[in-house]
Structure formats: C-alpha cells, structure tokens
Design a protein around this motif. Structure first.
Motif, PDB file in Angstrom:
ATOM      1  N   TYR A 185       0.821  -1.211   0.000  1.00 29.88           N
ATOM      2  CA  TYR A 185       0.000   0.000   0.000  1.00 29.88           C
ATOM      3  C   TYR A 185       0.854   1.259   0.000  1.00 29.88           C
ATOM      4  CZ  TYR A 185       0.362   0.799   5.161  1.00 29.88           C
ATOM      5  OH  TYR A 185       0.780   1.051   6.455  1.00 29.88           O
ATOM      6  N   HIS A 186       0.242   2.320  -0.513  1.00 28.23           N
ATOM      7  CA  HIS A 186       0.876   3.624  -0.628  1.00 28.23           C
ATOM      8  C   HIS A 186       0.070   4.631   0.175  1.00 28.23           C
ATOM      9  CE1 HIS A 186       2.845   7.145  -2.491  1.00 28.23           C
ATOM     10  NE2 HIS A 186       1.628   7.663  -2.577  1.00 28.23           N
ATOM     11  N   PHE A 187       0.729   5.345   1.094  1.00 34.73           N
ATOM     12  CA  PHE A 187       0.053   6.405   1.837  1.00 34.73           C
ATOM     13  C   PHE A 187       0.116   7.696   1.019  1.00 34.73           C
ATOM     14  CE2 PHE A 187      -0.510   9.846   4.819  1.00 34.73           C
ATOM     15  CZ  PHE A 187      -1.550   9.390   5.614  1.00 34.73           C
ATOM     16  N   ALA A 188      -1.072   8.171   0.631  1.00 29.93           N
ATOM     17  CA  ALA A 188      -1.152   9.338  -0.252  1.00 29.93           C
ATOM     18  C   ALA A 188      -0.810  10.633   0.464  1.00 29.93           C
ATOM     19  CB  ALA A 188      -2.558   9.435  -0.841  1.00 29.93           C
ATOM     20  N   ARG A 189      -0.098  11.499  -0.232  1.00 30.80           N
ATOM     21  CA  ARG A 189       0.154  12.879   0.205  1.00 30.80           C
ATOM     22  C   ARG A 189      -0.262  13.789  -0.957  1.00 30.80           C
ATOM     23  NH1 ARG A 189       1.862  14.081   5.595  1.00 30.80           N
ATOM     24  NH2 ARG A 189       3.049  12.309   6.384  1.00 30.80           N
ATOM     25  N   PRO A 190      -1.556  14.031  -1.127  1.00 35.22           N
ATOM     26  CA  PRO A 190      -2.026  14.801  -2.287  1.00 35.22           C
ATOM     27  C   PRO A 190      -1.493  16.232  -2.360  1.00 35.22           C
ATOM     28  CG  PRO A 190      -3.823  13.562  -1.319  1.00 35.22           C
ATOM     29  CD  PRO A 190      -2.680  13.484  -0.360  1.00 35.22           C
ATOM     30  N   ASN A 191      -0.954  16.737  -1.268  1.00 35.51           N
ATOM     31  CA  ASN A 191      -0.385  18.083  -1.286  1.00 35.51           C
ATOM     32  C   ASN A 191       1.089  18.082  -1.689  1.00 35.51           C
ATOM     33  OD1 ASN A 191       0.316  16.712   1.030  1.00 35.51           O
ATOM     34  ND2 ASN A 191       0.273  18.498   2.374  1.00 35.51           N
ATOM     35  N   ALA A 192       1.664  16.904  -1.936  1.00 38.17           N
ATOM     36  CA  ALA A 192       3.090  16.824  -2.249  1.00 38.17           C
ATOM     37  C   ALA A 192       3.356  16.746  -3.747  1.00 38.17           C
ATOM     38  CB  ALA A 192       3.709  15.603  -1.562  1.00 38.17           C
ATOM     39  N   SER A 193       2.453  16.137  -4.501  1.00 37.77           N
ATOM     40  CA  SER A 193       2.619  16.003  -5.950  1.00 37.77           C
ATOM     41  C   SER A 193       1.311  15.504  -6.522  1.00 37.77           C
ATOM     42  CB  SER A 193       3.751  15.027  -6.280  1.00 37.77           C
ATOM     43  OG  SER A 193       3.391  13.718  -5.877  1.00 37.77           O
ATOM     44  N   ASN A 194       1.234  15.394  -7.847  1.00 37.29           N
ATOM     45  CA  ASN A 194      -0.015  14.918  -8.444  1.00 37.29           C
ATOM     46  C   ASN A 194      -0.167  13.408  -8.298  1.00 37.29           C
ATOM     47  OD1 ASN A 194       1.324  13.622 -10.699  1.00 37.29           O
ATOM     48  ND2 ASN A 194       1.558  15.646 -11.628  1.00 37.29           N
ATOM     49  N   GLY A 195      -1.377  12.919  -8.586  1.00 40.80           N
ATOM     50  CA  GLY A 195      -1.660  11.507  -8.406  1.00 40.80           C
ATOM     51  C   GLY A 195      -0.841  10.607  -9.299  1.00 40.80           C
ATOM     52  N   ALA A 196      -0.606  11.019 -10.538  1.00 43.60           N
ATOM     53  CA  ALA A 196       0.170  10.198 -11.464  1.00 43.60           C
ATOM     54  C   ALA A 196       1.594   9.998 -10.966  1.00 43.60           C
ATOM     55  CB  ALA A 196       0.171  10.838 -12.848  1.00 43.60           C
TER      56      ALA A 196
END
Length: 293
Positions: free
Chosen positions: A138-149
């Motif tokens: 699994y990957h913990f998302a940081r949407p404020n760090a970079s785009n989803g791609a």
C-alpha cells in the motif's frame, strides 16, 4: 488527527474491500459474500513526518478521525477470512507465527508521497509470501506533495507492482485524513477527484490492476464531495472500528476489506496491529489476487 489517546498524534486505519462475485469493470471484483518494539511516535504538537502516518501503525498514533466511530475501538470480529496491515511500526515480524494464528492475508506499507520507502517493506513482503500469506502493498497518499500520477508511478516502481502468482493482491491507495495539516490536504473536491483518478489511471496502466482504495466514509464524503466516480472501478477497503457493520462511503456499493480494529493482537507481532477481514471466501481472495472471475 492532532487529538490522541495516550498523548500522541494519531493516524487512520487500514483497509477493507468486499467482493460480491461479479466483475464490476475491467478487473474490479465485487463480492458479497516477535520483534523489537517500534520507536515512540512524536508528541501531539510535533509535525508528523513522512513514514509516521497512520495505516499500519496500530494504536501508536491513535486519532479520532481514524474511523467513523470517533476513535472508539470495539471487539474483534474474527469471523471469515482474516488479515492484518503493517509497516515499520511493528518492528520485526514472525510471519510463520502470523500464519499459524489464522491470518491469511496482509497489506504491507511500501511508500508514502514521493520520497518515502518503508524500511521494513522488503523483508515483510518476502517473508509474508514465504509463510504462505496472500499479501499486497500500500501507498500512503500525500495529495499536497505532488499529483496523483507521480505518486502512482513512485508506488508501482517501489513495491506496488503486481504478478499473477496466487499470493499478490492489487496495490492500495491509502487516502485518508491528513496527518499534518488540513483534512483534505488543501484540495477542493474537484481537485481531489482529479488526483484520485490520475492515481488510479496511472497505476492501472503500470500494473493492469484496479487499485484498491482505503479510506473512511467521513473522509471520502467530505473531501471528494460524495463522489461516485470510483464505484465501478476500485474495490473498497473501509476503516470503521467499534461497529458490527461499517459505514460505506457514497458511491461504493459495498466493501471488499474492512479494517475493524487497530488494537488487534496476533502471534508473531509485538503490540497492537490493525485487524481486517475480507468480504468473501478464501477462494474469492485468491481470485482477487489473480484477477480472475
């Protein structure tokens, strides 16, 4: 997530997805159906750094927003096909003991954002496989760090790949309350939908699999605006503790995995660990792993 039980900032819980026997879209199944102690987390007033966020942390970072039950932890639901999710917080794990305790699957933290790789991922991923568990990353998302791609590519290149070998589950996008800032990472609902869709599309292009989404109903409904865009694509892993049945976010017909507690105990793991169950039989879990009907 700044509030905590034991004076620590806390993080969200792991995953739950249900399969109900039919393919919902190109590959998304829906079924009904002892190691050293980890280091202590930072004080509540200290920013949570990469790798210290939620899923896989057991109760080391307890926070009310971790589940829709306000952080209330309930009894274990040990029926059905059982699993755990882990990260470096658990320290060394005896995976043979975990398997012997009746755990059939595990999700293991691989990455976070665009620059963090879990230090125990390789060991956990290999040893869980060798012990006979069906496991995934699994990957913990940081949407404020970079785009989803960008984050999907980082994940796929650092543990989130997939192979049809009876034991590899599709990767997970762990997207939940921001551990160190605004709940929705400063994104609008439209921006968050775009971020998630870009992650999903890129991950599928890299692996051929629909990414599993781990979240809570409250986070999803708030930060995506009750979005239904993933309903026919991504299996759902829902975190909801202390209840007999989890709340399912808007747009998802059901759950595939359910993280029902963060205070589980399992032989082979030191301290608390997230406990999960699969919504289906062991045969259906292997079908999900192999992407077969």
């Amino acid at each position: 997530m700044p509030v905590s039980r034991a004076g620590f900032a806390r993080r969200a819980r792991s995953k739950a997805v249900t399969l109900t026997g039919t393919l919902v879209s190109a590959g998304a199944l829906l079924l009904t159906s002892t190691g050293p102690a980890a280091a202590a987390p930072p004080p509540a007033d200290e920013p949570v750094k990469p790798g210290q966020a939620w899923m896989g942390a057991g109760t080391r970072l307890e926070q009310p927003h971790a589940s829709d039950s306000g952080g209330v932890l309930g009894p274990l639901d040990t029926s059905g096909v059982q699993g755990i999710d882990v990260s470096h917080w658990q320290g060394a794990i005896n995976w043979s003991s975990v398997k012997g305790a009746g755990i059939d699957f595990a999700y293991i933290k691989a990455t976070e954002g665009t620059g963090f790789k879990d230090s125990r991922f390789g060991t956990n991923y290999t040893n869980a496989y060798n012990a006979g568990l069906v496991r995934g990353a699994y990957h913990f998302a940081r949407p404020n760090a970079s785009n989803g791609a960008t984050q999907a590519n980082y994940f796929a290149s650092n543990g989130g790949a997939w192979s049809r070998d009876n034991k590899t589950l599709p990767g997970v996008l762990d997207i939940e309350h921001n551990p160190s800032g605004a709940m929705c990472y400063g994104l609008t609902t439209t921006q968050m939908r775009t971020w998630i869709n870009d992650f999903y599309t890129t991950y599928k292009a890299r692996t051929s699999r629909d990414v599993v989404i781990y979240t809570t109903a409250s986070w999803w409904n708030t930060c995506t605006g009750n979005w239904t865009g993933m309903a026919a694509k991504a299996p759902l892993w829902i975190a909801h503790w202390g209840v007999t049945s989890p709340n399912v976010p808007s747009g998802f017909p059901t759950w595939t995995f359910w993280q029902y507690t963060a205070t589980g105990r399992v032989s082979g793991v030191a301290g608390d660990v997230d406990r999960n169950k699969f919504n289906g039989s062991m045969t259906r879990l292997v079908a999900l792993a192999n992407n077969t009907p």
